[in-house]
Design a protein around this motif. Structure first.
Motif, PDB file in Angstrom:
ATOM      1  N   HIS A 160      71.021  37.090  69.261  1.00 37.54           N
ATOM      2  CA  HIS A 160      69.909  37.644  69.220  1.00 37.54           C
ATOM      3  C   HIS A 160      69.073  37.856  68.038  1.00 37.54           C
ATOM      4  CE1 HIS A 160      69.174  38.100  73.666  1.00 37.54           C
ATOM      5  NE2 HIS A 160      70.527  38.088  73.579  1.00 37.54           N
ATOM      6  N   LEU A 161      69.755  38.166  66.919  1.00 34.40           N
ATOM      7  CA  LEU A 161      69.271  38.307  65.809  1.00 34.40           C
ATOM      8  C   LEU A 161      68.666  37.023  65.076  1.00 34.40           C
ATOM      9  CD1 LEU A 161      71.839  40.920  63.876  1.00 34.40           C
ATOM     10  CD2 LEU A 161      69.388  41.277  64.714  1.00 34.40           C
ATOM     11  N   ASP A 162      69.395  36.022  65.375  1.00 34.22           N
ATOM     12  CA  ASP A 162      68.939  34.540  64.949  1.00 34.22           C
ATOM     13  C   ASP A 162      67.801  34.351  65.709  1.00 34.22           C
ATOM     14  OD1 ASP A 162      71.099  34.377  63.285  1.00 34.22           O
ATOM     15  OD2 ASP A 162      72.196  33.039  64.490  1.00 34.22           O
ATOM     16  N   GLU A 163      67.782  34.851  67.147  1.00 40.87           N
ATOM     17  CA  GLU A 163      66.416  34.343  67.896  1.00 40.87           C
ATOM     18  C   GLU A 163      65.328  35.281  67.472  1.00 40.87           C
ATOM     19  OE1 GLU A 163      65.905  35.010  72.758  1.00 40.87           O
ATOM     20  OE2 GLU A 163      67.889  34.520  72.220  1.00 40.87           O
ATOM     21  N   VAL A 164      65.483  36.485  66.900  1.00 38.34           N
ATOM     22  CA  VAL A 164      64.348  37.330  66.322  1.00 38.34           C
ATOM     23  C   VAL A 164      63.841  36.604  65.115  1.00 38.34           C
ATOM     24  CG1 VAL A 164      63.934  39.408  65.427  1.00 38.34           C
ATOM     25  CG2 VAL A 164      65.133  39.495  67.442  1.00 38.34           C
ATOM     26  N   TYR A 165      64.671  36.060  64.490  1.00 39.47           N
ATOM     27  CA  TYR A 165      64.369  35.436  63.018  1.00 39.47           C
ATOM     28  C   TYR A 165      63.418  34.199  63.510  1.00 39.47           C
ATOM     29  CZ  TYR A 165      64.246  33.704  58.462  1.00 39.47           C
ATOM     30  OH  TYR A 165      63.806  33.153  57.405  1.00 39.47           O
ATOM     31  N   ALA A 166      64.101  33.427  64.736  1.00 34.40           N
ATOM     32  CA  ALA A 166      63.163  32.270  65.038  1.00 34.40           C
ATOM     33  C   ALA A 166      61.882  32.435  65.527  1.00 34.40           C
ATOM     34  CB  ALA A 166      63.919  31.651  65.902  1.00 34.40           C
ATOM     35  N   LYS A 167      61.870  33.712  66.181  1.00 30.01           N
ATOM     36  CA  LYS A 167      60.368  34.044  66.717  1.00 30.01           C
ATOM     37  C   LYS A 167      59.454  34.452  65.541  1.00 30.01           C
ATOM     38  CE  LYS A 167      61.727  36.302  71.262  1.00 30.01           C
ATOM     39  NZ  LYS A 167      61.923  37.265  72.137  1.00 30.01           N
ATOM     40  N   LEU A 168      59.946  35.170  64.844  1.00 30.02           N
ATOM     41  CA  LEU A 168      59.156  35.541  63.586  1.00 30.02           C
ATOM     42  C   LEU A 168      58.555  34.257  62.864  1.00 30.02           C
ATOM     43  CD1 LEU A 168      60.929  38.524  61.659  1.00 30.02           C
ATOM     44  CD2 LEU A 168      59.058  38.568  63.471  1.00 30.02           C
ATOM     45  N   TYR A 169      59.694  33.281  62.546  1.00 32.13           N
ATOM     46  CA  TYR A 169      59.329  32.170  61.804  1.00 32.13           C
ATOM     47  C   TYR A 169      58.191  31.198  62.725  1.00 32.13           C
ATOM     48  CZ  TYR A 169      59.398  28.109  58.907  1.00 32.13           C
ATOM     49  OH  TYR A 169      59.034  26.920  58.152  1.00 32.13           O
ATOM     50  N   ALA A 170      58.582  31.138  64.036  1.00 27.27           N
ATOM     51  CA  ALA A 170      57.628  30.240  64.984  1.00 27.27           C
ATOM     52  C   ALA A 170      56.320  30.723  64.789  1.00 27.27           C
ATOM     53  CB  ALA A 170      58.426  30.039  66.133  1.00 27.27           C
ATOM     54  N   ALA A 171      56.056  32.098  64.976  1.00 27.44           N
ATOM     55  CA  ALA A 171      54.889  32.498  65.064  1.00 27.44           C
ATOM     56  C   ALA A 171      53.872  32.232  63.812  1.00 27.44           C
ATOM     57  CB  ALA A 171      54.770  34.154  65.363  1.00 27.44           C
ATOM     58  N   ALA A 172      54.595  32.537  62.743  1.00 28.49           N
ATOM     59  CA  ALA A 172      54.040  32.324  61.553  1.00 28.49           C
ATOM     60  C   ALA A 172      53.662  31.022  61.288  1.00 28.49           C
ATOM     61  CB  ALA A 172      55.077  32.827  60.422  1.00 28.49           C
ATOM     62  N   GLU A 173      54.636  29.903  61.875  1.00 27.39           N
ATOM     63  CA  GLU A 173      54.513  28.450  61.452  1.00 27.39           C
ATOM     64  C   GLU A 173      53.067  28.042  62.379  1.00 27.39           C
ATOM     65  OE1 GLU A 173      57.636  26.112  62.891  1.00 27.39           O
ATOM     66  OE2 GLU A 173      57.376  24.778  60.917  1.00 27.39           O
ATOM     67  N   GLN A 174      53.040  28.496  63.478  1.00 23.42           N
ATOM     68  CA  GLN A 174      52.100  28.191  64.392  1.00 23.42           C
ATOM     69  C   GLN A 174      50.729  28.712  63.724  1.00 23.42           C
ATOM     70  OE1 GLN A 174      52.325  29.766  68.356  1.00 23.42           O
ATOM     71  NE2 GLN A 174      50.779  28.411  68.936  1.00 23.42           N
ATOM     72  N   THR A 175      50.538  29.997  63.092  1.00 22.68           N
ATOM     73  CA  THR A 175      49.431  30.323  62.624  1.00 22.68           C
ATOM     74  C   THR A 175      49.150  29.398  61.310  1.00 22.68           C
ATOM     75  OG1 THR A 175      50.085  32.466  63.195  1.00 22.68           O
ATOM     76  CG2 THR A 175      48.599  32.333  61.273  1.00 22.68           C
ATOM     77  N   LEU A 176      50.175  29.107  60.531  1.00 21.16           N
ATOM     78  CA  LEU A 176      49.617  28.231  59.457  1.00 21.16           C
ATOM     79  C   LEU A 176      49.407  26.881  59.740  1.00 21.16           C
ATOM     80  CD1 LEU A 176      49.979  27.533  56.291  1.00 21.16           C
ATOM     81  CD2 LEU A 176      52.518  27.031  56.745  1.00 21.16           C
ATOM     82  N   ASP A 177      50.106  26.240  60.659  1.00 20.55           N
ATOM     83  CA  ASP A 177      49.719  24.721  61.123  1.00 20.55           C
ATOM     84  C   ASP A 177      48.513  24.808  61.746  1.00 20.55           C
ATOM     85  OD1 ASP A 177      52.146  24.069  60.403  1.00 20.55           O
ATOM     86  OD2 ASP A 177      53.064  23.899  62.495  1.00 20.55           O
ATOM     87  N   GLY A 178      47.797  25.986  62.329  1.00 23.48           N
ATOM     88  CA  GLY A 178      46.468  25.930  62.931  1.00 23.48           C
ATOM     89  C   GLY A 178      45.400  26.278  62.052  1.00 23.48           C
ATOM     90  N   ALA A 179      45.727  26.769  60.722  1.00 20.57           N
ATOM     91  CA  ALA A 179      44.981  27.277  59.782  1.00 20.57           C
ATOM     92  C   ALA A 179      44.783  26.125  58.460  1.00 20.57           C
ATOM     93  CB  ALA A 179      45.573  28.475  58.968  1.00 20.57           C
TER      94      ALA A 179
END
Lengths: 481, 481
Positions: free
Chosen positions: B388-407
């Protein structure tokens, strides 16, 4: 490194200071900076500091300490607040007066120690008994503008250290803290630096300003002088009162906290180098040596390939076992040069392998401190090397312990104290009435002072060796660094 | 911590600066020091810096870097030598003018960066090609007296950083070094801070003074501005020539070295906090959180003993598995208060256990970034928590990546660049002729600049979006911190 860089030319026994400076520079621990009083710490010196940090930091964290970072500058008005505690406190600080092209409204001290900037924040952060104990530490550099000759790691205007600052609900908790840190410092010296140490209190007239009790770790140098190697202070409520460090207890009553501070500087490196090293150069315990083992292969044209392969495999084995190992396969240096260079740099164990060792599936180990050579089997070499590193550590410790034990002498009179210090150096144990006035004649005559009073309350002498009044304590007199 | 300390009152989207300052203080990362421009880094903030240090320092050491410590002061005459390289170099430095009661003969700069004190020593230590590459680093604080508003970790007059300085025998080796460090910085952001990053070169007019090439890691903040998150410079031979860093090659010919420098500061903490955190407070990736997991037991009088015992056992399991775990068994706080406090402080995973969980031999996990709740079995809890800690890391990364890609948006004209930056912020990718004059109108109109030029040489646009001349590069325009 060239031939002329190798030898240590000064004598440890006859010119200790010059010998020490030569070892520090030739072993590449540090160089002198262009500004008097400052040094540059080179990788081989900084690695020792990192080893000390790693050990102490883990001990601190395992006992509730948290690291922080406070600003390197302290406004003059903050330093002034300490005057409430310490009459005539007038630190030798470096003053920063300009930022860019502007003169500052208030000049800033480069921190000589951080009580006066940490205490106001502790006062702010501590509200209830639940916030206690609060244990803060920082690893940083401090500056004290003392006009003395530069001695790398011993006396420098800027030095690296750690400073711990804690607050507690009562005297007992704060006194326990003081002793916990003193014990951790002693363990560092005994278990990591291979340095037996004495611990005790400073006499009241030599306490940290504002402290109720200053405790000290003292170590003996080869020239018979004592080094104050770490200190831990119980500050009572004096700093807490001056800086309003108070808390609400279970009944919501406002109480004053009890505080401590404790510190160890890179002087530990200086003491380590000066104690163990010799006229071949640096001697380091395996605990702190950047390379614990160096393999020197010995080959001729026919054997080169086999010897290097054999040496490579041993290096890989040791590396896998977590040892810090170097393989000196330089073509442009002969084995003798390599031996001298690694001795100079303080590598605790050398492994020599040549055609004979390849043939016999063996290796020749050489201990740094005494040159003892041992032929060992190739099989199980990692465990064997581990054992020999322990043995090297034990040799260093035993030699230092023997010196220390032989350097503690009793005396019953002023003349005996003076004669013993003058002739032998080391520590002189004597009865003492507790009055600073009885230290003065010793200080004046042989520049020795009371460096330590044992924790045991019962003095082992009945009378003060100086004035003849009843002894209140046992005092250890020594010359100091 | 009391009720009123808990909530974050400022809005991340509407008042990003105020919200950021509130998170930093209420999550106990840092406080403002009494001198404008300085902060005090508290244990929860310093622990993040230690996490960053541990990761980078291991990477550096594994790739041949050695740590050192140079003096915090640099004589004015040493700084002046950099004028040979940089026309009109006039650093905003703090000047120390007095030591104790004496005025110094030469005033000393508190280091703003250490090239001018490190380079002369490198020149002294490097003699032969065998001494190269020489790779030195130090972790220290530096001071730059810039008169701007204090923003903890982003803009402070004193800040913590590491500065690497290396010397090489030729351009290729030095350029490889530059890219090795850039790659390590990018990996830190991607693998430890859960922050996707862009890498590239700075335009020539924005290089480090004296550098041949400045490379940068750029990260996107939630307000659409870019942060220069680390830099790595190939300095050519300019510093080596100014400071005489030369070496004898195999033929004993004297050659000038090629040097690099590279640095990362605690601005990384600022970017981390600003990117991931939210209106409940701090959000930290499990890689850096001081506590990765906090267990909150929920009991009534009847169940208290069993629930606490159950919670204790889970805590012991997680601790044995090497996880950083806290157990919040405070009597004087209710579970809701505890949830809020640990959310504010950025704990990535909460474990709730009450009588139901004891009964069912289960535990309820709650992810910090999105509040997702999952009931899991008690058996094998350490592995489950790890996942679950890995999953939390992946969630943070994915959200940031989505923001960056869209920006990242393309633009073909000056109007389009201005309109896109004005409306959306983020990065605008456009053709660029390479002339600084074409950046000026963008800077004047919307305060955006060229933050990065990709390493790929072929521009993806044919014409400069501003002047219409053939495009020599692709430029990324953005507003910056």
């Amino acid at each position: 490194m060239s031939e002329q860089d190798l030898g240590i030319t000064e004598s440890k026994s006859h010119a200790t200071g010059d010998w020490y400076a030569e070892v520090v520079q030739k072993a590449e621990l540090a160089d002198y900076a262009p500004m008097g009083g400052f040094i540059v710490t080179r990788p081989r010196g900084y690695a020792i500091w990192e080893g000390i940090q790693d050990h102490l930091d883990a001990e601190f964290k395992a006992t509730g300490v948290q690291n922080t970072y406070f600003p390197m500058f302290i406004p003059e008005s903050f330093l002034e607040r300490e005057k409430d505690i310490v009459e005539g406190f007038d630190p030798e600080v470096a003053w920063t007066t300009h930022g860019g092209h502007e003169e500052l409204d208030e000049r800033l001290a480069v921190r000589p120690t951080s009580e006066s900037i940490i205490a106001p924040f502790m006062a702010d952060w501590i509200r209830s008994h639940r916030d206690l104990p609060m244990r803060l530490n920082q690893w940083c550099s401090v500056v004290r503008w003392e006009a003395t000759e530069t001695k790398p790691f011993f006396r420098t205007k800027e030095f690296l250290w750690q400073e711990g600052h804690t607050a507690h609900r009562d005297e007992q908790s704060a006194r326990e803290e003081t002793m916990t840190r003193l014990d951790q410092y002693e363990r560092l010296y005994e278990d990591v630096l291979a340095m037996p140490a004495l611990t005790g209190r400073k006499p009241d007239h030599d306490k940290f300003p504002g402290a109720e009790m200053t405790t000290t770790v003292e170590t003996l140098m080869p020239d018979g002088k004592s080094v104050q190697a770490a200190t831990s202070h119980y500050l009572g409520t004096s700093f807490a009162e001056a800086f309003d460090i108070t808390y609400a207890d279970e009944d919501e009553d406002d109480c004053v906290a009890h505080t401590t501070s404790w510190g160890l500087s890179w002087r530990a490196i200086g003491a380590l180098v000066m104690l163990h090293s010799d006229e071949q150069g640096l001697v380091l315990p395996p605990t702190l040596a950047p390379e614990q083992v160096v393999i020197v292969p010995i080959w001729d044209a026919d054997s080169k390939e086999h010897v290097l392969e054999y040496a490579d495999e041993i290096a890989a084995d040791l590396d896998s076992a977590g040892l810090r190992v170097g393989l000196d396969d330089r073509d442009n240096r002969n084995p003798g040069f390599k031996y001298n260079e690694w001795e100079l740099k303080g590598v605790p164990l050398r492994i020599e392998v040549g055609p004979n060792e390849v043939e016999e599936e063996s290796a020749t180990l050489v201990h740094r401190p005494d040159g003892e050579q041992i032929s060992v089997e190739r099989a199980g070499i990692s465990d064997t090397v581990d054992d020999h590193l322990d043995e090297v550590y034990a040799k260093l410790y035993a030699a230092a312990e023997q010196t220390l034990d032989g350097a503690i002498r009793e005396a019953d009179s002023r003349e005996e104290i003076l004669g013993t210090i003058g002739q032998h150096g080391g520590y002189v144990e004597a009865g003492w009435c507790g009055d600073e006035a009885c230290e003065a004649p010793i200080k004046d005559a042989v520049a020795a002072e009371i460096v330590m009073v044992p924790f045991e309350d019962d003095p082992i002498h009945e009378e003060c060796a100086i004035c003849g009044e009843p002894a209140a304590r046992t005092a250890y007199f020594a010359r100091t660094y």
